[in-house]
Scaffold this active site. Structure first.
Site, PDB file in Angstrom:
ATOM      1  N   GLY A  38      42.682  40.061  28.163  1.00  0.00           N
ATOM      2  CA  GLY A  38      43.950  40.281  28.854  1.00  0.00           C
ATOM      3  C   GLY A  38      44.174  39.176  29.863  1.00  0.00           C
ATOM      4  N   LEU A  39      45.373  39.183  30.447  1.00  0.00           N
ATOM      5  CA  LEU A  39      45.745  38.142  31.417  1.00  0.00           C
ATOM      6  C   LEU A  39      44.836  38.180  32.644  1.00  0.00           C
ATOM      7  CD1 LEU A  39      49.620  38.632  31.446  1.00  0.00           C
ATOM      8  CD2 LEU A  39      48.368  36.704  30.421  1.00  0.00           C
ATOM      9  N   SER A  40      44.803  37.084  33.359  1.00  0.00           N
ATOM     10  CA  SER A  40      44.092  37.049  34.634  1.00  0.00           C
ATOM     11  C   SER A  40      44.733  38.087  35.565  1.00  0.00           C
ATOM     12  CB  SER A  40      44.196  35.647  35.230  1.00  0.00           C
ATOM     13  OG  SER A  40      43.516  35.598  36.444  1.00  0.00           O
ATOM     14  N   LYS A  44      40.362  43.301  33.872  1.00  0.00           N
ATOM     15  CA  LYS A  44      39.191  43.268  32.980  1.00  0.00           C
ATOM     16  C   LYS A  44      37.881  43.455  33.748  1.00  0.00           C
ATOM     17  CE  LYS A  44      40.230  39.079  31.659  1.00  0.00           C
ATOM     18  NZ  LYS A  44      41.427  38.908  32.519  1.00  0.00           N
ATOM     19  N   SER A 112      40.266  35.185  27.003  1.00  0.00           N
ATOM     20  CA  SER A 112      40.191  34.936  25.544  1.00  0.00           C
ATOM     21  C   SER A 112      41.585  35.030  24.914  1.00  0.00           C
ATOM     22  CB  SER A 112      39.195  35.891  24.875  1.00  0.00           C
ATOM     23  OG  SER A 112      39.322  37.224  25.281  1.00  0.00           O
TER      24      SER A 112
HETATM   25  N1  LIG Z   1      44.212  50.247  36.424  1.00  0.00           N
HETATM   26  C1  LIG Z   1      43.630  49.170  36.965  1.00  0.00           C
HETATM   27  N2  LIG Z   1      42.491  48.672  36.415  1.00  0.00           N
HETATM   28  C2  LIG Z   1      41.906  47.577  36.935  1.00  0.00           C
HETATM   29  N3  LIG Z   1      42.369  46.909  38.006  1.00  0.00           N
HETATM   30  C3  LIG Z   1      43.496  47.343  38.594  1.00  0.00           C
HETATM   31  C4  LIG Z   1      44.165  48.494  38.088  1.00  0.00           C
HETATM   32  N4  LIG Z   1      45.254  48.702  38.851  1.00  0.00           N
HETATM   33  C5  LIG Z   1      45.240  47.738  39.789  1.00  0.00           C
HETATM   34  N5  LIG Z   1      44.189  46.922  39.655  1.00  0.00           N
HETATM   35  C6  LIG Z   1      43.892  45.763  40.520  1.00  0.00           C
HETATM   36  O1  LIG Z   1      44.127  44.591  39.762  1.00  0.00           O
HETATM   37  C7  LIG Z   1      43.186  43.563  40.107  1.00  0.00           C
HETATM   38  C8  LIG Z   1      42.429  43.162  38.851  1.00  0.00           C
HETATM   39  O2  LIG Z   1      41.561  42.090  39.147  1.00  0.00           O
HETATM   40  P1  LIG Z   1      40.384  41.687  38.160  1.00  0.00           P
HETATM   41  O3  LIG Z   1      39.635  42.917  37.744  1.00  0.00           O
HETATM   42  O4  LIG Z   1      39.617  40.601  38.832  1.00  0.00           O
HETATM   43  O5  LIG Z   1      41.207  41.145  36.917  1.00  0.00           O
HETATM   44  P2  LIG Z   1      40.713  40.199  35.716  1.00  0.00           P
HETATM   45  O6  LIG Z   1      39.218  40.301  35.625  1.00  0.00           O
HETATM   46  O7  LIG Z   1      41.426  40.753  34.511  1.00  0.00           O
HETATM   47  O8  LIG Z   1      41.190  38.823  36.055  1.00  0.00           O
HETATM   48  C9  LIG Z   1      42.270  44.150  41.167  1.00  0.00           C
HETATM   49  O9  LIG Z   1      42.741  43.750  42.427  1.00  0.00           O
HETATM   50  C10 LIG Z   1      42.435  45.677  40.955  1.00  0.00           C
HETATM   51  O10 LIG Z   1      42.206  46.412  42.125  1.00  0.00           O
HETATM   52 MG   LIG Z   2      37.763  38.797  35.817  1.00  0.00          MG
END
Ligand SMILES: Nc1ncnc2c1ncn2[C@@H]1O[C@H](COP(=O)(O)OP(=O)(O)O)[C@@H](O)[C@H]1O
Ligand SMILES: [Mg+2]
Length: 208
Positions: A38-40, A44, A112
């Protein structure tokens, strides 16, 4: 085991005496790869680490492979061109294959963005051993969250090839599970993954 990309000559596969099935029996649970795409800022890492905590507390052997961490070490020599992104995912897939063979439940969180790269990882695994989890969130919401300030930098032209801004993201066509993180909070998202793994029999201790 023949690898079509094999470059070195005179390399012969050595069969292991202790097999994955033996390790799974010892651990009393199956091993497999949960692939979060998924997107940044879609969520994830947040979801994968929380799912890992639940599994770990249930006595399961787990490991999270996370984007930035892998780029600090194993893939430190790779950038963000399409070819480097492909090689990044290929190496992670191969590393995960070793870890799954070693009996772990591996949670991989990588943008990815290319469907073909994810499918290439899937092809490394038998049947249900690879689970694709699409962590779905509109780019506008990801930009609002921007926990690392990277969308802001990408919009300002300070980061090139940024997925969702200046590089593509190809949505999964047939993921095993979709988690909509705009609609669900973190706890609900984690519960949905755990519920899915229970339904698949992983939590009950059967092979993933
Ligand atoms: N349902 C959710 N699941 C995961 N993260 C969430 C959700 N809703 C809000 N968020 C917020 O979105 C952000 C996701 O960051 P991160 O997990 O680092 O994303 P990624 O690894 O996809 O780049 C965090 O700040 C988290 O608290
Ligand atoms: Mg991440």
């Amino acid at each position: 085991m023949v690898n079509k990309q094999q470059n070195s000559r005179n390399v012969v596969w050595h069969e292991c005496c202790v097999k994955r099935a033996d390790r799974n029996r010892l651990n009393n649970h199956g091993s497999g790869l949960l692939w979060f795409t998924g997107l940044s800022a879609a969520g994830k890492s947040t979801i994968a680490h929380n799912v890992e905590k639940v599994l770990f507390e249930r006595g399961m052997r787990t490991y999270v492979l996370d984007g930035d961490n892998v780029r600090h070490g194993l893939n430190a020599n790779l950038g963000f061109s399409p070819a480097d992104r492909r090689e990044n995912i290929r190496r992670i897939g191969e590393a995960a294959r070793l870890m799954v063979d070693a009996g772990l439940i591996v949670l991989a969180c990588f943008i990815s963005p290319y469907r073909e790269d994810r499918e290439a990882v899937r092809r490394l695994f038998d049947g249900d051993t690879f689970v694709e989890i699409y962590v779905k969130c509109p780019v506008e919401e990801c930009e609002q969250r921007d926990p690392k300030g990277q969308y802001r930098k990408a919009r300002a032209g300070m980061i090139e090839n940024y997925t969702g801004v200046s590089a593509p993201y190809e949505e999964p066509e047939n993921p095993d599970l979709v988690i909509d993180t705009q609609a669900l909070d973190v706890e609900q998202s984690v519960e949905k993954v755990i519920g899915f793994l229970s339904d698949r029999g992983l939590i009950a201790g059967r092979v993933l």
